[in-house]
Design an enzyme around this catalytic site. Structure first.
Site, PDB file in Angstrom:
ATOM      1  N   ARG A  84       0.854  -1.200   0.000  1.00  0.00           N
ATOM      2  CA  ARG A  84       0.000   0.000   0.000  1.00  0.00           C
ATOM      3  C   ARG A  84       0.884   1.241   0.000  1.00  0.00           C
ATOM      4  O   ARG A  84       0.593   2.234  -0.655  1.00  0.00           O
ATOM      5  CB  ARG A  84      -0.950  -0.001   1.211  1.00  0.00           C
ATOM      6  CG  ARG A  84      -1.641   1.336   1.416  1.00  0.00           C
ATOM      7  CD  ARG A  84      -2.946   1.249   2.189  1.00  0.00           C
ATOM      8  NE  ARG A  84      -2.930   0.402   3.341  1.00  0.00           N
ATOM      9  CZ  ARG A  84      -2.318   0.679   4.510  1.00  0.00           C
ATOM     10  NH1 ARG A  84      -1.635   1.805   4.641  1.00  0.00           N
ATOM     11  NH2 ARG A  84      -2.373  -0.164   5.507  1.00  0.00           N
ATOM     12  N   TYR A  98     -16.423  17.360 -15.634  1.00  0.00           N
ATOM     13  CA  TYR A  98     -16.934  15.981 -15.610  1.00  0.00           C
ATOM     14  C   TYR A  98     -17.977  15.870 -14.488  1.00  0.00           C
ATOM     15  O   TYR A  98     -17.747  16.346 -13.367  1.00  0.00           O
ATOM     16  CB  TYR A  98     -15.766  15.009 -15.393  1.00  0.00           C
ATOM     17  CG  TYR A  98     -16.232  13.606 -15.084  1.00  0.00           C
ATOM     18  CD1 TYR A  98     -17.123  12.940 -15.926  1.00  0.00           C
ATOM     19  CD2 TYR A  98     -15.806  12.941 -13.937  1.00  0.00           C
ATOM     20  CE1 TYR A  98     -17.572  11.665 -15.629  1.00  0.00           C
ATOM     21  CE2 TYR A  98     -16.246  11.654 -13.644  1.00  0.00           C
ATOM     22  CZ  TYR A  98     -17.141  11.026 -14.495  1.00  0.00           C
ATOM     23  OH  TYR A  98     -17.594   9.768 -14.197  1.00  0.00           O
ATOM     24  N   ASP A 146      -7.076  19.221 -14.449  1.00  0.00           N
ATOM     25  CA  ASP A 146      -7.400  17.857 -14.876  1.00  0.00           C
ATOM     26  C   ASP A 146      -7.060  17.781 -16.363  1.00  0.00           C
ATOM     27  O   ASP A 146      -7.711  18.396 -17.201  1.00  0.00           O
ATOM     28  CB  ASP A 146      -8.896  17.598 -14.612  1.00  0.00           C
ATOM     29  CG  ASP A 146      -9.307  16.174 -14.979  1.00  0.00           C
ATOM     30  OD1 ASP A 146      -8.646  15.568 -15.840  1.00  0.00           O
ATOM     31  OD2 ASP A 146     -10.313  15.700 -14.430  1.00  0.00           O
TER      32      ASP A 146
HETATM   33  O1  P1T Z   1     -13.511   7.271 -14.025  1.00  0.00           O
HETATM   34  P1  P1T Z   1     -12.327   7.720 -13.231  1.00  0.00           P
HETATM   35  O2  P1T Z   1     -11.051   7.052 -13.613  1.00  0.00           O
HETATM   36  O3  P1T Z   1     -12.559   7.698 -11.753  1.00  0.00           O
HETATM   37  O4  P1T Z   1     -12.042   9.264 -13.627  1.00  0.00           O
HETATM   38  C1  P1T Z   1     -12.937  10.302 -13.384  1.00  0.00           C
HETATM   39  C2  P1T Z   1     -12.741  11.419 -14.382  1.00  0.00           C
HETATM   40  C3  P1T Z   1     -11.964  12.504 -14.029  1.00  0.00           C
HETATM   41  N1  P1T Z   1     -11.753  13.529 -14.878  1.00  0.00           N
HETATM   42  C4  P1T Z   1     -12.289  13.533 -16.112  1.00  0.00           C
HETATM   43  C5  P1T Z   1     -12.045  14.703 -17.027  1.00  0.00           C
HETATM   44  C6  P1T Z   1     -13.058  12.464 -16.546  1.00  0.00           C
HETATM   45  O5  P1T Z   1     -13.564  12.504 -17.782  1.00  0.00           O
HETATM   46  C7  P1T Z   1     -13.310  11.371 -15.658  1.00  0.00           C
HETATM   47  C8  P1T Z   1     -14.160  10.217 -16.041  1.00  0.00           C
HETATM   48  N2  P1T Z   1     -14.977  10.472 -17.137  1.00  0.00           N
HETATM   49  C9  P1T Z   1     -15.850   9.591 -17.705  1.00  0.00           C
HETATM   50  C10 P1T Z   1     -16.070   8.353 -17.264  1.00  0.00           C
HETATM   51  C11 P1T Z   1     -16.586  10.126 -18.863  1.00  0.00           C
HETATM   52  O6  P1T Z   1     -17.206   9.364 -19.624  1.00  0.00           O
HETATM   53  O7  P1T Z   1     -16.533  11.355 -19.059  1.00  0.00           O
END
Ligand code: P1T
Length: 387
Positions: free
Chosen positions: A50, A103, A176
Site C-alpha cells: 500500500r 466531468y 485535470d
Molecule cells: O472514471 P475515473 O477514472 O474515476 O475518472 C474520473 C474522471 C476525471 N476527470 C475527467 C475529465 C473524466 O472525464 C473522468 C471520467 N470520465 C468519464 C467516465 C466520462 O465518460 O466522461
C-alpha cells in the site's frame, strides 16, 4: 529525452543489479509485503505494497516524466486521485473556485461528498475568462480546479493567466489534463501546481483499466499527497500499473491518430445538415481556437456536437450506430459516443446542466483510431434514421 522516447523507456530501464535478469518489461510485483534482514531497516527499500510497490514505482517515474513533473502518484481511479488531492490541500471552511463545466463525477464529488463532509465551499465560474476566476476568489480560497478542454463542451481556459493570479495569493492551481493527455498539453509548463488524470482514458488507452494519477513538482505537496494516499489506501494495483506502463508506450502514436480522426469527424459534422453546432478546439469556428493553438500542441480526440432537434432525435441517432459503442468513458482505441445529459452528466441537476450548455441535443464523441471513413459512414448511416 523526447516524449516518444520517454513513454517507452522511463521507469523501465533493464535491471542489472545483483539478481536482476535484465527484464526489458518491469515485472508485476504481486507481493503485498517485503521481508527485511534487520528489524529497523527495510532491506530493499520496500515495506508494504500500500505504501509503495516496485511496479507502481516504475509507473510513477514514467508518469512524472510525461508531465515534466518531479513526482507522480498512481491511484485506484481518477476520482480517488481527485479525492486525495482535495483532502490533502483543503481544510474545513476553505473555498475552491472551479470551472462551471466539469466531468459530472467531479461535480458530484464536490457538491455531494466534500461539501457536506468537510464544509468546503465551491464556486462555479465560467473560467473561459480568467477575470471571472479572479472575481470569485475569497480570502479563504485555497484551490483553483480546472479542466481544459472541459468535459463535455470543450471550453478552454488560459492556464498561464489563471496560475499567475493564483500564485499572487498562494493558491494551488490544479488542472485535470485527462482530455488532452500530456502528449498535447503540459499544465505544469504553464505554471499550474498540480496535474490530475483519469488514467482510465488516454494514458492507458485500451478501456481495460480504471486508474488515476497526480503529478507535482513541489516536494512538500508531494509528501502530503503520499501521506494521504497511504493513509486512505487509494492505490493502483500492481497489475493495473503494468497495464498502464504498457498502454503508455503507444501514447504518442495513438494521440496523433485520435486527433486526425477527431478532426476529420468534426469537419464532416460541421457541414452536416442535421448538425446544429460542433465543439472541437481544432476547428476555426471554436471560440477559443487561438488559445488552443497557444496552449496545446494539438487538439486531441474528443469533440461534442448538437444534433438538430432534441432528445428524440439524439436518441434515434445514438441507437442506430453500429461501430461507435454507446458508452461512457473515452480515450480508448475504440470510438465511443454518449449522451451527457442522460449518461456522464446525469448527476447534475437539469438547470445547472443547461446553464453551461449541456442540453438534450448534445452528443459527445471519443474518436478512436479505426478508419475515419468507416466512422464517418457509421455516423451518416445513423443520421439517416433521424426524421
Ligand atoms: O472514471 P475515473 O477514472 O474515476 O475518472 C474520473 C474522471 C476525471 N476527470 C475527467 C475529465 C473524466 O472525464 C473522468 C471520467 N470520465 C468519464 C467516465 C466520462 O465518460 O466522461
Amino acid at each position: 529525452m523526447r516524449f516518444e522516447t520517454k513513454v517507452i523507456h522511463v521507469g523501465e530501464e533493464p535491471d542489472f543489479r545483483e539478481g536482476g535478469a535484465g527484464d526489458v518489461v518491469v515485472p508485476i510485483h504481486l507481493s503485498t509485503t517485503f521481508a527485511r534482514l534487520r528489524v529497523d531497516e527495510p532491506t530493499a527499500g520496500y515495506e508494504y505494497s500500500r505504501t509503495s510497490n516496485p511496479t507502481r514505482d516504475a509507473l510513477e517515474a514514467r508518469l512524472a516524466a510525461l508531465e515534466n513533473a518531479e513526482f507522480a502518484l498512481a491511484f485506484s481511479s481518477g476520482m480517488a486521485a481527485e479525492t486525495i488531492l482535495c483532502l490533502s490541500v483543503l481544510r474545513p471552511g476553505d473555498h475552491v473556485v472551479t470551472f462551471d463545466d466539469l466531468y459530472g463525477g467531479t461535480r458530484r464529488l464536490f457538491d455531494r461528498v466534500l461539501r457536506s463532509s468537510t464544509g468546503v465551499e465551491f464556486s462555479y465560474v465560467d473560467a473561459r475568462s480568467h477575470e471571472n476566476v479572479r472575481a470569485a476568489l475569497r480570502d479563504n480560497t485555497k484551490l483553483i480546479w480546472l479542466e481544459t478542454p472541459t468535459n463535455p463542451i470543450m471550453k478552454l481556459c488560459d492556464i498561464k493567466a489563471i496560475a499567475e493570479i493564483a500564485k499572487e495569493r498562494g493558491i494551488v492551481t490544479a488542472v485535470d489534463n485527462t482530455f488532452m493527455s500530456p502528449f498535447f498539453q503540459k499544465p505544469l509548463d504553464h505554471g499550474a501546481d498540480v496535474v490530475v488524470h483519469s488514467t482510465s482514458k488516454y494514458l492507458n488507452g485500451h478501456s481495460d483499466s480504471i486508474g488515476g494519477a497526480i503529478m507535482v513538482s513541489d516536494e512538500k505537496l508531494y509528501r502530503a499527497l503520499k501521506f494521504s494516499q497511504n493513509s486512505v489506501g487509494a492505490i493502483l494495483s500492481p497489475f493495473d500499473s503494468y497495464l498502464l506502463l504498457r498502454g503508455i508506450k503507444t501514447l504518442a502514436v495513438r494521440m496523433r491518430a485520435h486527433e486526425e480522426n477527431a478532426r476529420l469527424i468534426a469537419e464532416h459534422l460541421e457541414s452536416h445538415p442535421k448538425v446544429e453546432r460542433v465543439f472541437y478546439p481544432g476547428l476555426q469556428s471554436h471560440q477559443q481556437h487561438e488559445l488552443a493553438k497557444r496552449q496545446t500542441s494539438g487538439h486531441g480526440g474528443m469533440l461534442s456536437f448538437e444534433i438538430r432537434g432534441g432528445l428524440r432525435e439524439a436518441k434515434s441517432f445514438l441507437e442506430h450506430l453500429e461501430l461507435f459503442a454507446l458508452a461512457e468513458s473515452l480515450g480508448g482505441v475504440e470510438s465511443l459516443i454518449e449522451h451527457p445529459a442522460l449518461m456522464t452528466h446525469a448527476s447534475i441537476p437539469r438547470a445547472e446542466r443547461e446553464k453551461v450548455g449541456v442540453g438534450d441535443n448534445l452528443i459527445r464523441i471519443s474518436a478512436g483510431i479505426e478508419s475515419a471513413e468507416d466512422l464517418i459512414e457509421d455516423l451518416d448511416a445513423a443520421f439517416g434514421h433521424v426524421a
